[in-house]
Design an enzyme around this catalytic site. Structure first.
Site, PDB file in Angstrom:
ATOM      1  N   ASP A   1      38.907  21.504  41.699  1.00 43.35           N
ATOM      2  CA  ASP A   1      37.810  22.460  41.603  1.00 43.35           C
ATOM      3  C   ASP A   1      36.609  21.928  42.384  1.00 43.35           C
ATOM      4  O   ASP A   1      35.855  21.086  41.889  1.00 43.35           O
ATOM      5  CB  ASP A   1      37.432  22.687  40.129  1.00 43.35           C
ATOM      6  CG  ASP A   1      36.283  23.671  39.970  1.00 43.35           C
ATOM      7  OD1 ASP A   1      35.945  24.360  40.961  1.00 43.35           O
ATOM      8  OD2 ASP A   1      35.732  23.761  38.853  1.00 43.35           O
TER       9      ASP A   1
ATOM     10  N   LYS B   1      30.019  22.490  44.255  1.00 47.73           N
ATOM     11  CA  LYS B   1      29.486  21.488  43.323  1.00 47.73           C
ATOM     12  C   LYS B   1      28.729  20.415  44.105  1.00 47.73           C
ATOM     13  O   LYS B   1      29.156  20.042  45.189  1.00 47.73           O
ATOM     14  CB  LYS B   1      30.638  20.808  42.574  1.00 47.73           C
ATOM     15  CG  LYS B   1      31.281  21.653  41.493  1.00 47.73           C
ATOM     16  CD  LYS B   1      32.348  20.865  40.765  1.00 47.73           C
ATOM     17  CE  LYS B   1      33.071  21.735  39.742  1.00 47.73           C
ATOM     18  NZ  LYS B   1      32.244  22.178  38.626  1.00 47.73           N
TER      19      LYS B   1
ATOM     20  N   ASP C   1      40.653  19.011  36.482  1.00 43.06           N
ATOM     21  CA  ASP C   1      40.521  20.412  36.066  1.00 43.06           C
ATOM     22  C   ASP C   1      41.888  21.062  35.786  1.00 43.06           C
ATOM     23  O   ASP C   1      41.960  22.224  35.411  1.00 43.06           O
ATOM     24  CB  ASP C   1      39.755  21.193  37.149  1.00 43.06           C
ATOM     25  CG  ASP C   1      38.789  22.196  36.544  1.00 43.06           C
ATOM     26  OD1 ASP C   1      38.469  22.062  35.346  1.00 43.06           O
ATOM     27  OD2 ASP C   1      38.371  23.125  37.252  1.00 43.06           O
TER      28      ASP C   1
ATOM     29  N   ASP D   1      32.066  28.881  40.976  1.00 40.21           N
ATOM     30  CA  ASP D   1      32.440  27.697  40.209  1.00 40.21           C
ATOM     31  C   ASP D   1      32.883  28.068  38.783  1.00 40.21           C
ATOM     32  O   ASP D   1      33.434  27.235  38.071  1.00 40.21           O
ATOM     33  CB  ASP D   1      31.257  26.711  40.169  1.00 40.21           C
ATOM     34  CG  ASP D   1      31.689  25.304  39.806  1.00 40.21           C
ATOM     35  OD1 ASP D   1      32.905  25.056  39.770  1.00 40.21           O
ATOM     36  OD2 ASP D   1      30.797  24.461  39.564  1.00 40.21           O
TER      37      ASP D   1
ATOM     38  N   ARG E   1      37.865  30.701  34.186  1.00 40.11           N
ATOM     39  CA  ARG E   1      37.960  31.908  33.343  1.00 40.11           C
ATOM     40  C   ARG E   1      38.648  33.053  34.095  1.00 40.11           C
ATOM     41  O   ARG E   1      39.274  33.906  33.479  1.00 40.11           O
ATOM     42  CB  ARG E   1      36.556  32.303  32.861  1.00 40.11           C
ATOM     43  CG  ARG E   1      35.587  32.621  33.960  1.00 40.11           C
ATOM     44  CD  ARG E   1      34.149  32.684  33.475  1.00 40.11           C
ATOM     45  NE  ARG E   1      33.570  31.359  33.246  1.00 40.11           N
ATOM     46  CZ  ARG E   1      32.346  31.143  32.780  1.00 40.11           C
ATOM     47  NH1 ARG E   1      31.556  32.150  32.476  1.00 40.11           N
ATOM     48  NH2 ARG E   1      31.883  29.923  32.602  1.00 40.11           N
TER      49      ARG E   1
HETATM   50  N1  BES Z   1      35.762  22.794  35.780  1.00 44.15           N
HETATM   51  C1  BES Z   1      34.437  23.142  35.526  1.00 44.15           C
HETATM   52  C2  BES Z   1      33.922  22.690  34.162  1.00 44.15           C
HETATM   53  C3  BES Z   1      33.818  21.199  33.919  1.00 44.15           C
HETATM   54  C4  BES Z   1      32.604  20.561  34.062  1.00 44.15           C
HETATM   55  C5  BES Z   1      34.907  20.476  33.500  1.00 44.15           C
HETATM   56  C6  BES Z   1      32.516  19.210  33.797  1.00 44.15           C
HETATM   57  C7  BES Z   1      34.814  19.121  33.250  1.00 44.15           C
HETATM   58  C8  BES Z   1      33.615  18.491  33.381  1.00 44.15           C
HETATM   59  C9  BES Z   1      34.256  24.660  35.583  1.00 44.15           C
HETATM   60  O1  BES Z   1      35.088  25.327  36.448  1.00 44.15           O
HETATM   61  C10 BES Z   1      32.842  24.935  36.016  1.00 44.15           C
HETATM   62  O2  BES Z   1      32.490  24.502  37.059  1.00 44.15           O
HETATM   63  N2  BES Z   1      32.072  25.593  35.162  1.00 44.15           N
HETATM   64  C11 BES Z   1      30.715  25.884  35.436  1.00 44.15           C
HETATM   65  C12 BES Z   1      30.403  27.260  34.891  1.00 44.15           C
HETATM   66  C13 BES Z   1      29.066  27.782  35.343  1.00 44.15           C
HETATM   67  C14 BES Z   1      29.095  28.065  36.827  1.00 44.15           C
HETATM   68  C15 BES Z   1      28.779  29.033  34.562  1.00 44.15           C
HETATM   69  C16 BES Z   1      29.845  24.819  34.755  1.00 44.15           C
HETATM   70  O3  BES Z   1      30.201  24.357  33.666  1.00 44.15           O
HETATM   71  O4  BES Z   1      28.845  24.434  35.340  1.00 44.15           O
HETATM   72 ZN    ZN Z   2      36.944  24.395  36.851  1.00 43.48          ZN
HETATM   73 ZN    ZN Z   3      34.335  25.416  38.441  1.00 40.83          ZN
END
Ligand code: BES
Ligand code: ZN
Ligand code: ZN
Length: 487
Positions: free
Chosen positions: A252, A259, A270, A329, A333
């Site tokens: 990811d 990111k 991920d 990101d 979901r």
């Molecule tokens: N894979 C990430 C979530 C994650 C963050 C997993 C840290 C493990 C450690 C997910 O896909 C993501 O990036 N989520 C975003 C959502 C946001 C854009 C609403 C997040 O958590 O920042």
């Molecule tokens: Zn993710």
């Molecule tokens: Zn993500």
């Protein structure tokens, strides 16, 4: 590592070394042969404190009490010391009388989980010489627990912790090597276990199924996506159909909503939800549990490129709902939405999804705890009970109507992110809720494993790196359900 259980007293077992737990700082047990030496070096037998007296082949480990997770940690600490030695065999007395099965499991799990090491990419590794652990049943109350029961407890503990270590190995493997195709190959290999079958679907199937959300996430990846569907069918008539769905993002990067560099490191993890789903199926099949169990994994990367999906895109999921992309990101979901639609076509009695879904869950609960979300409090409490026995940490995050409204989109049925920066773990789950049909609302739980799935600094019996989060609590839960007649 060969683990044996015997009726022999500790003294009569032939082994090069002995492990002794000092429980609640009580140095007076007959197994403790070095009371004064230990006091002289200021060994206090605090929980997690351990010492090796190499000359006599003694390992002492502090253990606050005989609760199962204390035993797991203590066993893992002993293994850590054994690594520094060349002992091939070690023996250990037993410490519990009333809940012997649970304690035996904890002991064995501590040894196996604690002995995991990720060495795939190391040119040189330190050899671990230990070949045999012998556990004496000497102090067990033979009236309440038979050696045969303990043997069964040992076998199940071995299956559960080996399945957990298998999930760790998948998650730790580098994203260049561990692609969706590789994940599908590993799933396929599980068909060598009796009762396991596997279907692998490629992008053509996803198109036919109208899985526009899953496909969009995959678009900029050079690796094609895979939808993995593993099934375990028990020999006897199944009492229940349990479906696990796992987020299998083999990488990811965040996509165009890229990111920052520091946050991208470790995003090979991920795929932890998907790895957990596969490992649960593997464990359940080896345990020969009396349930029909499915594992559905959405495997893809989330990358950047000229053809990447974009903030402002509108996607259509399998159930026909349209989704406004506001952040690429928030991809997990999207993949899960389509996988959950597919999963409900199996008419599950129980539907559990697992995902490293949000950083917000880590902020809310800390790095050690899985967030549990869903509508059914009874299911949640069953899971908490199993998690407590397994040593995994869980906590509830509750839905409410106000958070639900934050996912509204002006131009599509729903937005892929909330309009508020607070409550992000719950709004992510509420996004998934849009893809759960009414009959399944009460059968569904969402587990956000973003915190415990990948460990920055080792704790308890977990090494730094992948932990296999979700595997043990769910296998314990399935075992509890089978003991209770599958109701
Ligand atoms: N894979 C990430 C979530 C994650 C963050 C997993 C840290 C493990 C450690 C997910 O896909 C993501 O990036 N989520 C975003 C959502 C946001 C854009 C609403 C997040 O958590 O920042
Ligand atoms: Zn993710
Ligand atoms: Zn993500």
């Amino acid at each position: 590592m060969n683990i044996k259980i015997t009726n022999e007293t500790l003294e009569n077992i032939n082994a090069q070394a002995v492990i002794v737990f000092i429980v609640n700082k009580n140095f007076n047990h007959s197994w403790i042969k070095h009371k004064y030496a230990l006091e002289a070096v200021n060994f206090k037998a605090e929980s997690e404190e351990s010492i090796l007296l190499a000359e006599d082949g003694y390992i002492y480990v502090g253990c606050a009490n005989l609760a199962s997770d204390e035993l797991r940690i203590a066993a893992a600490k002993a293994v850590k010391l054994l690594r520094q030695t060349s002992y091939k065999s070690v023996k250990i007395g037993s410490y519990m009388e009333t809940t012997a099965n649970e304690s035996m499991r904890a002991l064995i799990e501590g040894f196996i989980l604690g002995s995991y090491e990720f060495t795939k990419y190391k040119s040189k590794t330190e050899p671990f010489n230990l070949e045999e652990i012998t556990v004496s049943t000497q102090s067990y109350n033979q009236n309440t627990t038979t050696v045969e029961e303990l043997q069964n407890a040992k076998n199940s503990a071995q299956i559960i912790s080996e399945a957990t270590n298998w999930a760790k190995e998948i998650v730790n493997t580098a994203p260049y090597d561990y692609t969706p195709v590789q994940m599908a190959e590993d799933a396929q290999k599980l068909t060598s276990i009796e009762g396991v079958s596997c279907k692998i679907f490629d992008e053509n199937f996803l198109k036919d199924q109208g899985m526009g959300a899953f496909l969009a996430v995959n678009r900029a990846s050079v690796h094609p996506p895979r939808l993995i569907h593993l099934t375990y069918t028990p020999k006897e008539k199944s009492k229940k159909r349990v479906v696990f769905v796992g987020k299998g993002l083999t990488y990811d990067s965040g996509g165009l909503s890229l990111k920052p560099s520091d946050y991208m490191v470790s995003m090979k993890a991920d795929k932890s939800g998907g790895a957990a789903a596969m490992a649960i199926l593997k464990g359940a099949a080896k345990l020969r549990l009396p349930f029909e169990i499915h594992a559905i994994i959405g495997a893809t990367e989330n990358m950047i490129g000229g053809n990447a999906y974009k903030p402002d895109d509108i996607l259509r999921a399998k159930n026909g709902k349209t989704i406004e992309v506001r952040n690429t990101d928030a991809e997990g979901r999207l993949v899960l939405a389509d996988c959950l639609c597919y999963a409900q076509e199996l008419n599950p009695d129980l539907l559990i999804d697992m995902a490293t879904l949000t950083g917000a869950c880590v902020v809310a609960l800390g790095e050690y705890t899985t967030g549990v979300m869903g509508y059914n409090d009874k299911l949640k409490h069953e899971l908490y009970r199993a998690a407590a026995q397994s040593g995994e940490l869980v906590n509830n995050l509750s839905f409410n109507r106000y958070l639900k409204k934050l996912l509204k989109s002006a131009i599509a049925d729903i937005s892929n992110i909330s309009s508020s920066r607070y409550g992000g773990a719950i709004t992510a789950a509420l996004f998934l809720d849009n893809f759960i049909e009414e009959p399944y609302k009460d059968k569904w739980l969402h587990l956000d494993i973003a915190g415990p799935a990948y460990i920055e600094k080792d704790w308890g019996y977990n090494q730094s790196g992948a932990s296999g989060a979700g595997v043990r609590m769910n296998l314990y839960w399935l075992m509890l359900q089978s003991q209770e007649g599958g109701k």
